[in-house]
Design an enzyme around this catalytic site. Structure first.
Site, PDB file in Angstrom:
ATOM      1  N   THR A  19       0.808  -1.220   0.000  1.00 56.17           N
ATOM      2  CA  THR A  19       0.000   0.000   0.000  1.00 56.17           C
ATOM      3  C   THR A  19       0.841   1.271   0.000  1.00 56.17           C
ATOM      4  OG1 THR A  19      -1.400   1.330   1.492  1.00 56.17           O
ATOM      5  CG2 THR A  19      -0.171  -0.439   2.509  1.00 56.17           C
ATOM      6  N   GLU A  68       0.336   3.554   1.874  1.00 54.29           N
ATOM      7  CA  GLU A  68       0.505   3.939   3.285  1.00 54.29           C
ATOM      8  C   GLU A  68       1.944   3.695   3.755  1.00 54.29           C
ATOM      9  OE1 GLU A  68      -1.663   5.050   6.074  1.00 54.29           O
ATOM     10  OE2 GLU A  68      -2.554   5.928   4.306  1.00 54.29           O
ATOM     11  N   TYR A  95      -1.489   0.278  10.918  1.00 56.51           N
ATOM     12  CA  TYR A  95      -1.788  -0.391   9.654  1.00 56.51           C
ATOM     13  C   TYR A  95      -0.561  -0.340   8.729  1.00 56.51           C
ATOM     14  CZ  TYR A  95      -3.677  -0.863   4.887  1.00 56.51           C
ATOM     15  OH  TYR A  95      -3.900  -1.234   3.587  1.00 56.51           O
ATOM     16  N   LYS A 122       1.740  -3.459   7.431  1.00 54.32           N
ATOM     17  CA  LYS A 122       1.894  -3.708   5.993  1.00 54.32           C
ATOM     18  C   LYS A 122       3.364  -3.632   5.564  1.00 54.32           C
ATOM     19  CE  LYS A 122      -2.279  -4.308   4.094  1.00 54.32           C
ATOM     20  NZ  LYS A 122      -2.621  -5.304   3.081  1.00 54.32           N
TER      21      LYS A 122
END
Ligand code: NAP
Ligand code: G4F
Length: 398
Positions: free
Chosen positions: A167, A169, A191, A195
């Protein structure tokens, strides 16, 4: 680009290793008809799972999906793909499972011997990850490890390809704009950190054990079936409900942040392309255009003929009707439609994400077919139809 093999062609054991021998980008298991390509999708009940399942079925794959046991039906997004298990020649199968359960994953993977595994399962909400950091780490970080270990333990490394849902992110407090495969990572949420582990363990298994394991570093992608608590869907749902008089206001968090939003339909095609290459590599997938939450709100209302302008600052900022050009909606000029609610702020924020997908464009031939306006139009049209249905139902039950 993908080239299908001829029906009935079976790959010999010598040519079994992915991407080798047959001069084709396909792979097959010894003794199995190559046309029956088997894919396993974790997170099949989510937004991307549903689009990917539809896409792979369209390509002739047999698709297996892992769904969690829930106390109510949780398959709304894939009900149109469902096949009665009593039918012959089933192409779509669901298995109960969870990426926090190693034994369950090993059994399913052993049973179905997939050629491609797409790991989409995740606790995918960034703000919620601050409330559930341990669960998020277990699912989003260790979940990837469990599947990679299953591939290794079952000795499937020479035939099963693995896709990890990485991601944007990961870029977090981004070191450069736009972000590419070479931009350093700086995640800003539990999160993102979970990840990050999944991303690097995927690279590690590729390098240590020679697995065909890849990360798709996907920027935000949305659709009419996006979860209702992500900001785009929250806005499109609210816009139609406000227009129809079913909701008075949209309460929103940070209006300034910018995201690079694409359509999930385009992005699942990129996932598949990533697994069709000769060599496993990681790719950034993005549209290259970033837009603020404030502008997304304006565009969503504009799709309904409602012109919104913003005034005020910080938590006092509001969105008001500047002009309602649609005679079906009764929204007087100056009516407040949007307010800031600090409850939706995150402990730390990522101000702007925008991706550079040049590598995917040149190596995969991938290009997004949707732009933001067409994405919003599709989301508004679907949400409008759903809201009207709800109104009709309410009327008929009176
Ligand atoms: P989503 O709609 O939230 O779907 C997540 C899926 O994972 C759902 O099917 C969910 O099942 C399942 N799941 C959650 N916890 C699980 C567990 N412990 N075991 C098994 N399944 C579990 O997310 P999405 O938007 O489709 O995203 C798909 C993947 O891409 C996720 O990994 C996400 O982090 C990543 N990603 C998404 C974006 C984006 O913008 N959409 C961008 C980059 C990366 P239930 O239906 O039962 O909840
Ligand atoms: O829609 P969001 O919740 O998505 P976010 O945090 O960017 O995460 C999504 O995209 C990631 C890819 O970059 C995925 F990995 C992840 O799984 C997920 O799919 O929030 C977008 C932005 C944030 O900056 C947030 O602070 O919108 C801002 N925002 C402002 N008001 C809001 C709200 N977000 C939500 N969910 N709700 C609000 O009211």
């Amino acid at each position: 680009m993908y080239t299908g093999l001829k029906p009935g062609l079976v790959i010999s054991k010598r040519n079994r290793k992915w991407g080798l021998g047959n001069g084709n980008k396909e792979c097959g298991r010894a003794g199995h008809n190559i046309m029956n390509k088997v894919a396993l999708i974790t997170g099949i009940t989510g937004q991307d799972g549903a689009y990917l399942a539809e896409f792979l079925l369209g390509k002739g794959y047999v698709v297996h999906g892992i769904k969690r046991r829930a106390s109510q039906f949780n398959t709304q997004r894939i009900d149109h793909l469902y096949q009665d298990p009593h039918e012959k020649d089933l192409k779509f199968h669901l298995h109960y499972g969870d990426v926090t359960d190693s034994a369950n994953l090993i059994r399913i993977i052993q049973e179905i011997q997939p050629l491609e595994i797409y790991n989409l399962a995740a606790m995918s909400h960034v703000k919620v990850s601050f409330d559930m950091p341990e669960y998020t780490a277990n699912t989003d970080g260790l979940g990837a490890l469990r599947i990679l270990e299953a591939i290794r333990l079952l000795d499937l490394g020479d035939k099963t390809k693995y896709y990890q849902s990485s991601t944007s992110e990961l870029f977090g407090k981004a070191r450069e704009i736009p972000q590419t495969e070479r931009t350093p990572f700086y995640p800003r949420s539990p999160y993102g950190v979970a990840k990050l582990y999944a991303h690097w363990i995927t690279v590690n298994y590729r390098e240590a054990y020679g697995l065909y394991a890849c990360n798709g570093i996907l920027f935000n992608h949305e659709s009419p079936v996006r979860g209702e608590t992500f900001v785009t869907r929250k806005i499109t749902r609210a816009a139609v409900r406000i227009a129809l008089g079913m909701q008075s206001k949209l309460f929103i968090g940070n209006l300034d942040v910018k995201r690079d939003w694409g359509h999930a339909r385009d992005f699942v095609e990129a996932m598949w392309l990533i697994l069709q290459q000769h060599e496993p590599e990681d790719f950034v997938i993005a549209t290259g255009v970033s837009t603020s939450i404030r502008d997304f709100i304006k565009m969503a209302f504009e799709e309904l003929g409602i012109i919104v302008e913003f005034k005020g600052e910080s938590t006092k900022e509001v969105g008001i009707v500047a002009n309602c050009q649609n005679s079906h909606y009764f929204l007087p000029k100056g009516k407040e439609l949007v307010s800031v609610d600090p409850n939706y702020f995150r402990p730390i924020e990522i101000e702007e994400l925008v991706g550079d997908a040049s590598k995917a464009k040149s190596k995969l031939g991938w290009r997004p077919k949707y732009h933001l306006k067409s994405l919003i139009k599709e989301m508004i049209t679907t949400d409008l139809a759903l809201a009207m249905q709800e109104l009709e139902l309410a009327k008929s039950s009176k």
